[in-house]
Design a protein around this motif. Structure first.
Motif, short mmCIF file in Angstrom:
data_model
loop_
_atom_site.label_atom_id
_atom_site.label_comp_id
_atom_site.label_asym_id
_atom_site.label_seq_id
_atom_site.Cartn_x
_atom_site.Cartn_y
_atom_site.Cartn_z
N ILE A 76 -5.01 -5.29 -1.63
CA ILE A 76 -4.28 -4.33 -0.80
C ILE A 76 -4.32 -4.77 0.66
N GLY A 77 -5.48 -5.17 1.13
CA GLY A 77 -5.61 -5.62 2.51
C GLY A 77 -4.77 -6.85 2.79
N ALA A 78 -4.72 -7.78 1.84
CA ALA A 78 -3.92 -8.99 2.02
C ALA A 78 -2.44 -8.66 2.12
N VAL A 79 -1.98 -7.74 1.28
CA VAL A 79 -0.57 -7.33 1.33
C VAL A 79 -0.27 -6.63 2.65
N LEU A 80 -1.13 -5.72 3.05
CA LEU A 80 -0.89 -4.97 4.29
C LEU A 80 -0.89 -5.87 5.52
N THR A 81 -1.74 -6.89 5.53
CA THR A 81 -1.80 -7.74 6.71
C THR A 81 -0.55 -8.57 6.91
N GLN A 82 0.28 -8.65 5.89
CA GLN A 82 1.54 -9.40 6.03
C GLN A 82 2.54 -8.67 6.91
N GLN A 83 2.40 -7.35 7.05
CA GLN A 83 3.40 -6.57 7.74
C GLN A 83 2.86 -5.69 8.86
N THR A 84 1.57 -5.74 9.14
CA THR A 84 1.01 -4.83 10.14
C THR A 84 -0.20 -5.46 10.82
#
Length: 56
Positions: free
Chosen positions: A33-41
């Motif tokens: 989840i953190g890896a996905v979120l860091t792509q956009q925020t």
């Protein structure tokens, strides 16, 4: 040299060049989840979102 030995050699090279590699010590779902979120925020927002998810 098999694949495991090549990976270990690469990690050894990177650690010697850039210092010790510290992994994110968290459950797999949090890492994904953190890896996905860091792509956009920004990271600060990721930390806040992960904390809210843990509380929920």
């Amino acid at each position: 040299m098999d694949q495991d030995e090549r990976v270990r050699a690469l990690f050894g090279f990177l650690a010697a060049r850039y210092g010790e590699i510290v992994w994110w010590d968290a459950p797999a779902d949090e890492v994904v989840i953190g890896a996905v979120l860091t792509q956009q925020t920004r990271w600060e927002n990721v930390e806040r979102a992960l904390a809210l998810l843990k509380d929920a």
